[in-house]
Scaffold this motif. Structure first.
Motif, PDB file in Angstrom:
ATOM      1  N   TYR A  65     -15.667   4.310  -1.397  1.00 27.09           N
ATOM      2  CA  TYR A  65     -15.230   3.739  -2.673  1.00 27.09           C
ATOM      3  C   TYR A  65     -13.767   3.315  -2.591  1.00 27.09           C
ATOM      4  CZ  TYR A  65     -14.736   2.723  -7.557  1.00 27.09           C
ATOM      5  OH  TYR A  65     -14.498   2.045  -8.722  1.00 27.09           O
ATOM      6  N   ALA A  66     -12.931   4.170  -2.041  1.00 21.16           N
ATOM      7  CA  ALA A  66     -11.504   3.840  -1.936  1.00 21.16           C
ATOM      8  C   ALA A  66     -11.288   2.587  -1.094  1.00 21.16           C
ATOM      9  CB  ALA A  66     -10.743   5.020  -1.347  1.00 21.16           C
ATOM     10  N   ALA A  67     -12.066   2.442  -0.020  1.00 23.93           N
ATOM     11  CA  ALA A  67     -11.912   1.283   0.864  1.00 23.93           C
ATOM     12  C   ALA A  67     -12.260  -0.021   0.154  1.00 23.93           C
ATOM     13  CB  ALA A  67     -12.778   1.451   2.107  1.00 23.93           C
ATOM     14  N   GLY A  68     -13.186   0.037  -0.788  1.00 24.14           N
ATOM     15  CA  GLY A  68     -13.600  -1.183  -1.476  1.00 24.14           C
ATOM     16  C   GLY A  68     -13.003  -1.358  -2.853  1.00 24.14           C
ATOM     17  N   CYS A  69     -12.101  -0.460  -3.244  1.00 24.55           N
ATOM     18  CA  CYS A  69     -11.566  -0.466  -4.604  1.00 24.55           C
ATOM     19  C   CYS A  69     -10.351  -1.385  -4.719  1.00 24.55           C
ATOM     20  CB  CYS A  69     -11.206   0.952  -5.030  1.00 24.55           C
ATOM     21  SG  CYS A  69     -10.614   1.059  -6.733  1.00 24.55           S
ATOM     22  N   ALA A  70     -10.491  -2.441  -5.495  1.00 28.06           N
ATOM     23  CA  ALA A  70      -9.405  -3.397  -5.684  1.00 28.06           C
ATOM     24  C   ALA A  70      -8.322  -2.867  -6.603  1.00 28.06           C
ATOM     25  CB  ALA A  70      -9.960  -4.699  -6.254  1.00 28.06           C
ATOM     26  N   THR A  71      -8.582  -1.754  -7.268  1.00 29.01           N
ATOM     27  CA  THR A  71      -7.598  -1.184  -8.195  1.00 29.01           C
ATOM     28  C   THR A  71      -6.480  -0.456  -7.456  1.00 29.01           C
ATOM     29  OG1 THR A  71      -9.340  -0.934  -9.861  1.00 29.01           O
ATOM     30  CG2 THR A  71      -7.333   0.331 -10.206  1.00 29.01           C
ATOM     31  N   LEU A  72      -6.815   0.154  -6.320  1.00 28.43           N
ATOM     32  CA  LEU A  72      -5.822   0.934  -5.587  1.00 28.43           C
ATOM     33  C   LEU A  72      -4.701   0.032  -5.071  1.00 28.43           C
ATOM     34  CD1 LEU A  72      -8.033   3.440  -3.575  1.00 28.43           C
ATOM     35  CD2 LEU A  72      -6.785   3.815  -5.704  1.00 28.43           C
ATOM     36  N   GLY A  73      -3.484   0.516  -5.165  1.00 29.70           N
ATOM     37  CA  GLY A  73      -2.327  -0.237  -4.722  1.00 29.70           C
ATOM     38  C   GLY A  73      -1.751  -1.154  -5.770  1.00 29.70           C
ATOM     39  N   ARG A  74      -2.370  -1.181  -6.951  1.00 29.58           N
ATOM     40  CA  ARG A  74      -1.885  -2.054  -8.011  1.00 29.58           C
ATOM     41  C   ARG A  74      -1.191  -1.253  -9.101  1.00 29.58           C
ATOM     42  NH1 ARG A  74      -5.603  -7.239  -8.795  1.00 29.58           N
ATOM     43  NH2 ARG A  74      -6.698  -7.227  -6.820  1.00 29.58           N
ATOM     44  N   THR A  75      -0.307  -1.935  -9.788  1.00 30.36           N
ATOM     45  CA  THR A  75       0.214  -1.395 -11.026  1.00 30.36           C
ATOM     46  C   THR A  75      -0.801  -1.694 -12.120  1.00 30.36           C
ATOM     47  OG1 THR A  75       2.511  -1.722 -10.359  1.00 30.36           O
ATOM     48  CG2 THR A  75       2.083  -1.485 -12.715  1.00 30.36           C
TER      49      THR A  75
END
Length: 296
Positions: free
Chosen positions: A236-246
């Motif tokens: 999930y973390a690998a495909g999550c576009a939310t991570l690394g964003r504000t």
């Protein structure tokens, strides 16, 4: 995509949009018989596949069936939904046969406190199936949105809704497949065809998603719902576009929290690093991406 001639379709489950069964020749109805033949087999997760021309909401219908007693692995697919719901009771609408609108019933034999991973599992399964079958890179927006890239713009092409029902959970998935630009309900919407999908035939797409769900669900239940042990958390973390964003998290009670999305924790919560230097897990809320990943 060339539609099959009518005699090769399952005559009991044809699409019934306002213009009739063949109102849109690029959108043939699903073949219930072929789907059942492909998915229902001894020892498989899926125990029933029903396709209906139209309904208000497959989640609502399957939840009602669960209350009356339903076996795990039942799948309900609609060619058209008139009252489909997303999170926060948002409405989901699309032309008949333009997408995949379906729900399934699961009764996990794992600790209930780990059931919160089920919508995330469905997201991983759907995204991986679309990458393999349609050739579309599908990203995940926490907690339940499916994103595709149209041109250079990230757009929502689908969503997932999980609801407790009977002794288990009903999970609904809506995915825009052949929705055209002029049919988009809102500017931020997208579809597989607009993202350049190499396959838009809904039969193989649906089979791919359900097989992917079955595979991930088997691994997750074998690990007693431990998302780290079965590598679901990593996937999930690998495909999550939310991570690394504000992001801005709109929380229950009209509260708001801003910070950088830095992790998905062991409970499936989104962890935000706030400006105050604290790490705050978010287990429910509406997430707004404020900047693209990797950009200041």
């Amino acid at each position: 995509m060339t539609p099959q001639p009518p005699e090769n379709q399952d005559k009991d489950h044809s699409g019934t949009g306002a213009g009739g069964r063949w109102s849109d020749l690029e959108r043939p109805p699903l073949n219930r018989t072929a789907l059942r033949r492909a998915l229902l087999r001894p020892g498989a997760l899926w125990t029933d596949v029903d396709v209906v021309p139209a309904t208000g909401s497959t989640n609502t219908d399957l939840t009602a069936r669960a209350a009356a007693g339903l076996s795990e692995g039942a799948v309900l697919v609609a060619e058209e939904q008139s009252a489909a719901r997303g999170r926060l009771d948002r409405r989901w609408s699309a032309p008949p046969r333009s997408g995949l609108f379906f729900s399934f019933y699961l009764t996990p034999k794992v600790p209930v406190e780990r059931w919160g991973w089920l919508p995330l599992l469905a997201g991983v399964a759907t995204a991986s199936a679309m990458a393999r079958t349609a050739g579309v890179d599908t990203a995940l927006k926490w907690p339940n949105d499916l994103l595709v890239t149209v041109g250079d713009e990230e757009r929502k092409a689908g969503g997932i809704l999980a609801e407790r029902a009977g002794d288990g959970v009903v999970i609904g998935i809506g995915l825009n497949v052949t929705l055209r630009a002029e049919e988009l309900p809102v500017p931020g919407a997208g579809s597989l065809v607009l993202a350049g999908a190499k396959v838009t035939d809904r039969d193989p797409l649906l089979r791919a998603v359900l097989r992917s769900v079955e595979d991930w669900y088997g691994q997750w239940t074998a690990a007693d719902g431990d998302a780290a042990a079965c590598r679901l958390q990593d996937a999930y973390a690998a495909g999550c576009a939310t991570l690394g964003r504000t992001v801005r998290a709109q929380l229950p009670g009209d509260r708001e929290l801003r910070g950088e999305a830095v992790a998905i924790d062991g409970d499936g919560r989104l962890v935000l690093a706030t400006e105050e230097g604290m790490q705050r897990p978010v287990d429910a809320g509406d997430i707004v991406h404020l900047r693209p990943a990797g950009q200041e």
